[in-house]
Motif scaffolding. Structure first.
Motif, PDB file in Angstrom:
ATOM      1  N   TRP A  16       0.562  -1.134  -0.074  1.00 48.30           N
ATOM      2  CA  TRP A  16       0.041  -0.002   0.007  1.00 48.30           C
ATOM      3  C   TRP A  16       0.798   1.064   0.247  1.00 48.30           C
ATOM      4  CZ3 TRP A  16      -1.057   4.755   2.556  1.00 48.30           C
ATOM      5  CH2 TRP A  16      -2.268   5.045   2.005  1.00 48.30           C
ATOM      6  N   LYS A  19       2.509   1.915  -3.508  1.00 48.48           N
ATOM      7  CA  LYS A  19       1.445   2.506  -4.330  1.00 48.48           C
ATOM      8  C   LYS A  19       1.139   3.790  -3.941  1.00 48.48           C
ATOM      9  CE  LYS A  19      -3.023   1.284  -6.204  1.00 48.48           C
ATOM     10  NZ  LYS A  19      -4.068   0.263  -6.361  1.00 48.48           N
ATOM     11  N   ASN A  20       0.823   4.299  -2.737  1.00 50.81           N
ATOM     12  CA  ASN A  20      -0.129   5.466  -2.344  1.00 50.81           C
ATOM     13  C   ASN A  20       1.026   6.250  -1.603  1.00 50.81           C
ATOM     14  OD1 ASN A  20      -2.991   4.629  -3.117  1.00 50.81           O
ATOM     15  ND2 ASN A  20      -2.243   2.812  -1.700  1.00 50.81           N
ATOM     16  N   ALA A 119      -8.458   5.858  -1.316  1.00 47.55           N
ATOM     17  CA  ALA A 119      -7.641   5.278  -0.609  1.00 47.55           C
ATOM     18  C   ALA A 119      -6.660   6.160   0.494  1.00 47.55           C
ATOM     19  CB  ALA A 119      -6.553   4.823  -1.586  1.00 47.55           C
ATOM     20  N   LYS A 120      -6.921   7.518   0.259  1.00 48.07           N
ATOM     21  CA  LYS A 120      -6.231   8.287   1.336  1.00 48.07           C
ATOM     22  C   LYS A 120      -6.732   9.609   0.964  1.00 48.07           C
ATOM     23  CE  LYS A 120      -2.110   9.391  -1.381  1.00 48.07           C
ATOM     24  NZ  LYS A 120      -0.689   9.651  -1.482  1.00 48.07           N
ATOM     25  N   CYS A 149     -12.212  15.149  -4.877  1.00 51.09           N
ATOM     26  CA  CYS A 149     -12.633  13.855  -4.725  1.00 51.09           C
ATOM     27  C   CYS A 149     -14.089  13.922  -5.479  1.00 51.09           C
ATOM     28  CB  CYS A 149     -12.646  13.321  -3.480  1.00 51.09           C
ATOM     29  SG  CYS A 149     -13.212  11.509  -3.440  1.00 51.09           S
TER      30      CYS A 149
END
Length: 151
Positions: A16, A19-20, A119-120, A149
């Motif tokens: 994770w 990726k993030n 995801a964040k 978002c």
């Protein structure tokens, strides 16, 4: 969503982060297993059993290596899951609960509507009921999404 024995382990968290990016300071770390979809539609699946036997409970949760990794690599404040417990059913005792408590962290269980979160990048507000002498209780959790978002 595929297995009641799925667990969030250190490898998952490392992937994770790759990726993030890093887990933000003082983060609430949520495990979105998809298991929450069974809360109303299939209670036996949500619990991992249709019996009254506690030892048969089985659902996704945090694995030992996952909670240990978070404590060693982040300054998170709490964790949350969309399943019945932050534990893996009854397979690892109360390791995650005890580890969190020793570290003055909290755990949220049966968190609803995680599938609507990115995801964040969102902010949470957690409002517990004050229960005198209790070791836990219900909470309301609100998430404020970033303006960019569009879910």
């Amino acid at each position: 969503q595929k297995s009641a024995s799925a667990n969030l382990d250190a490898r998952d968290l490392e992937e994770w982060v790759q990726k993030n990016g890093p887990i933000p300071k003082r983060a609430l770390v949520l495990m979105r297993s998809g298991w929450g979809q069974f809360y109303y539609s299939d209670p036996a699946k949500f619990l991992g059993t249709d019996s009254q036997q506690v030892e048969q409970l089985e659902f996704p949760g945090f694995g030992k290596s996952g909670i240990d990794w978070l404590l060693e690599n982040t300054d998170f404040v709490g964790i949350g899951v969309d399943s019945l417990s932050i534990e893996l059913g009854v397979r690892q005792g109360c390791y995650v609960h005890q580890t969190l408590t020793k570290s003055n962290k909290y755990g949220l269980e049966c968190v609803a509507n995680m599938d609507g979160l990115p995801a964040k990048g969102f902010t949470t507000t957690i409002m517990p009921l004050k229960i005198q002498g209790g070791s836990g209780g219900p909470v309301r959790i609100f998430a404020k999404l970033p303006e960019e978002c569009h879910l």
